[in-house]
Design a protein around this motif. Sequence first.
Motif, PDB file in Angstrom:
ATOM      1  N   VAL A 183       0.851  -1.185   0.000  1.00 36.54           N
ATOM      2  CA  VAL A 183       0.000   0.000   0.000  1.00 36.54           C
ATOM      3  C   VAL A 183       0.889   1.237   0.000  1.00 36.54           C
ATOM      4  O   VAL A 183       1.811   1.347   0.813  1.00 36.54           O
ATOM      5  CB  VAL A 183      -0.920   0.024   1.246  1.00 36.54           C
ATOM      6  CG1 VAL A 183      -1.716   1.323   1.312  1.00 36.54           C
ATOM      7  CG2 VAL A 183      -1.851  -1.173   1.242  1.00 36.54           C
ATOM      8  N   ASN A 184       0.629   2.163  -0.922  1.00 38.54           N
ATOM      9  CA  ASN A 184       1.339   3.439  -0.938  1.00 38.54           C
ATOM     10  C   ASN A 184       0.545   4.416  -0.076  1.00 38.54           C
ATOM     11  O   ASN A 184      -0.573   4.802  -0.430  1.00 38.54           O
ATOM     12  CB  ASN A 184       1.489   3.977  -2.359  1.00 38.54           C
ATOM     13  CG  ASN A 184       2.302   5.255  -2.406  1.00 38.54           C
ATOM     14  OD1 ASN A 184       1.760   6.352  -2.469  1.00 38.54           O
ATOM     15  ND2 ASN A 184       3.614   5.121  -2.360  1.00 38.54           N
ATOM     16  N   ALA A 185       1.112   4.778   1.065  1.00 36.37           N
ATOM     17  CA  ALA A 185       0.374   5.568   2.053  1.00 36.37           C
ATOM     18  C   ALA A 185       1.078   6.880   2.357  1.00 36.37           C
ATOM     19  O   ALA A 185       2.302   6.990   2.249  1.00 36.37           O
ATOM     20  CB  ALA A 185       0.202   4.762   3.338  1.00 36.37           C
ATOM     21  N   ASP A 186       0.277   7.879   2.725  1.00 32.90           N
ATOM     22  CA  ASP A 186       0.834   9.118   3.250  1.00 32.90           C
ATOM     23  C   ASP A 186      -0.100   9.665   4.318  1.00 32.90           C
ATOM     24  O   ASP A 186      -1.223   9.183   4.496  1.00 32.90           O
ATOM     25  CB  ASP A 186       1.114  10.142   2.149  1.00 32.90           C
ATOM     26  CG  ASP A 186      -0.131  10.582   1.392  1.00 32.90           C
ATOM     27  OD1 ASP A 186      -1.252  10.196   1.780  1.00 32.90           O
ATOM     28  OD2 ASP A 186       0.006  11.327   0.404  1.00 32.90           O
ATOM     29  N   VAL A 187       0.402  10.658   5.050  1.00 42.19           N
ATOM     30  CA  VAL A 187      -0.355  11.300   6.119  1.00 42.19           C
ATOM     31  C   VAL A 187      -0.477  12.775   5.770  1.00 42.19           C
ATOM     32  O   VAL A 187       0.521  13.444   5.496  1.00 42.19           O
ATOM     33  CB  VAL A 187       0.357  11.132   7.481  1.00 42.19           C
ATOM     34  CG1 VAL A 187      -0.424  11.841   8.581  1.00 42.19           C
ATOM     35  CG2 VAL A 187       0.528   9.648   7.823  1.00 42.19           C
ATOM     36  N   VAL A 188      -1.711  13.279   5.757  1.00 36.44           N
ATOM     37  CA  VAL A 188      -1.957  14.682   5.421  1.00 36.44           C
ATOM     38  C   VAL A 188      -2.691  15.348   6.567  1.00 36.44           C
ATOM     39  O   VAL A 188      -3.325  14.686   7.400  1.00 36.44           O
ATOM     40  CB  VAL A 188      -2.773  14.813   4.124  1.00 36.44           C
ATOM     41  CG1 VAL A 188      -2.029  14.188   2.951  1.00 36.44           C
ATOM     42  CG2 VAL A 188      -4.153  14.179   4.268  1.00 36.44           C
ATOM     43  N   LEU A 189      -2.601  16.688   6.640  1.00 40.71           N
ATOM     44  CA  LEU A 189      -3.382  17.428   7.625  1.00 40.71           C
ATOM     45  C   LEU A 189      -4.866  17.201   7.338  1.00 40.71           C
ATOM     46  O   LEU A 189      -5.295  17.205   6.179  1.00 40.71           O
ATOM     47  CB  LEU A 189      -3.045  18.913   7.575  1.00 40.71           C
ATOM     48  CG  LEU A 189      -1.584  19.275   7.867  1.00 40.71           C
ATOM     49  CD1 LEU A 189      -1.392  20.788   7.839  1.00 40.71           C
ATOM     50  CD2 LEU A 189      -1.141  18.708   9.209  1.00 40.71           C
ATOM     51  N   ALA A 190      -5.649  16.977   8.392  1.00 38.06           N
ATOM     52  CA  ALA A 190      -7.046  16.588   8.243  1.00 38.06           C
ATOM     53  C   ALA A 190      -7.798  17.552   7.330  1.00 38.06           C
ATOM     54  O   ALA A 190      -7.732  18.769   7.486  1.00 38.06           O
ATOM     55  CB  ALA A 190      -7.721  16.518   9.609  1.00 38.06           C
ATOM     56  N   GLY A 191      -8.498  16.981   6.339  1.00 39.52           N
ATOM     57  CA  GLY A 191      -9.324  17.757   5.437  1.00 39.52           C
ATOM     58  C   GLY A 191      -8.575  18.503   4.355  1.00 39.52           C
ATOM     59  O   GLY A 191      -9.172  19.303   3.631  1.00 39.52           O
ATOM     60  N   THR A 192      -7.260  18.239   4.222  1.00 37.85           N
ATOM     61  CA  THR A 192      -6.448  18.939   3.220  1.00 37.85           C
ATOM     62  C   THR A 192      -5.641  17.934   2.410  1.00 37.85           C
ATOM     63  O   THR A 192      -5.679  16.727   2.663  1.00 37.85           O
ATOM     64  CB  THR A 192      -5.470  19.924   3.886  1.00 37.85           C
ATOM     65  OG1 THR A 192      -4.360  19.199   4.460  1.00 37.85           O
ATOM     66  CG2 THR A 192      -6.143  20.749   4.975  1.00 37.85           C
ATOM     67  N   ASP A 193      -4.894  18.471   1.431  1.00 36.20           N
ATOM     68  CA  ASP A 193      -3.948  17.655   0.686  1.00 36.20           C
ATOM     69  C   ASP A 193      -2.513  17.957   1.092  1.00 36.20           C
ATOM     70  O   ASP A 193      -1.569  17.569   0.394  1.00 36.20           O
ATOM     71  CB  ASP A 193      -4.113  17.903  -0.824  1.00 36.20           C
ATOM     72  CG  ASP A 193      -5.436  17.369  -1.363  1.00 36.20           C
ATOM     73  OD1 ASP A 193      -5.854  16.278  -0.906  1.00 36.20           O
ATOM     74  OD2 ASP A 193      -6.047  18.040  -2.221  1.00 36.20           O
ATOM     75  N   THR A 194      -2.339  18.644   2.221  1.00 40.58           N
ATOM     76  CA  THR A 194      -1.009  19.010   2.700  1.00 40.58           C
ATOM     77  C   THR A 194      -0.338  17.803   3.340  1.00 40.58           C
ATOM     78  O   THR A 194      -0.743  17.339   4.415  1.00 40.58           O
ATOM     79  CB  THR A 194      -1.081  20.159   3.721  1.00 40.58           C
ATOM     80  OG1 THR A 194      -1.744  21.276   3.123  1.00 40.58           O
ATOM     81  CG2 THR A 194       0.312  20.564   4.157  1.00 40.58           C
TER      82      THR A 194
END
Length: 282
Positions: A183-194
């Motif tokens: 799985v290619n995963a990332d973590v972003v600020l909630a509700g954003t694409d940051t």
Amino acid sequence: MASTTSTTHRPALAVAASAGACVLAFGTVPALAAPAAAQGSATVSVFHGIPGMTVDVYANGDELISDFKPGTVTDPQSLDSGTYDIKIFAAGQNPDGTPALEKKIEVPEGANATIAAHLNAGGDPQLTAFVNDVTKVDAGKARLTVRHVAAAPAVDVRAGGQPVFTGLENPKEDTAEVDAGTVNADVVLAGTDTVAIGPADLKLEEGTSNVVYAWGSAEDKNLALQTQTFGGMESAPRTVNAGSGGASGANSSEQWLAWAAAAGTVTLTGVLVGRRFAGRRG
């Protein structure tokens, strides 16, 4: 139960045992005093998620782990169940002094838990105990758990660019049973694409439970991921009855099932020492 972690250069753990006591250790240390009201045993791991601080960990006055480096998670070990007075000091500090962190932790018989030393959302150190779900998963599946233990606001966790866990706050977790694979995963600020962390490829093998810790400090720009993996949760393939109308929607690869640990499985008591650890922000 087998377990592996993604950390490299992790010191090997040895187990020092005596009658009625078992202790995690780097090398040989005095036997850990038996906890209050000990009954049976539990499986316990420790995760160090406080950046920039190598520590010594004490339990009931005896050294549990020495020179414990940030980003390290120990292998699971058997400890007597009961109540432990956990104290964390900067490495080499006199244990008779004031600890950077202190809390009493009750470890129930039969529990599988990870004790995490980490920063809260405001950047202060704290201890949190998490229950590890090591129940069986369906054939062809793996379990994915994400734990937010970073000094950072709420986040969304995405797989392939699509949110799978949303609004995750420190020190909470969320869990799903997913198709085994990468799985290619990332973590972003909630509700954003940051993007705050990643992207990173997570290899989720069939029959494993994979715990991902998002740790560090957004302000200090050292956010990182650490993975703890438990094996041995495979299930036999299900028999498909003749004339079946097809796979149940509950087993669809698109559905990510939430799971919450039963209340009271691991109880944290006591008082967190209310001071920021020295020198964290330079």
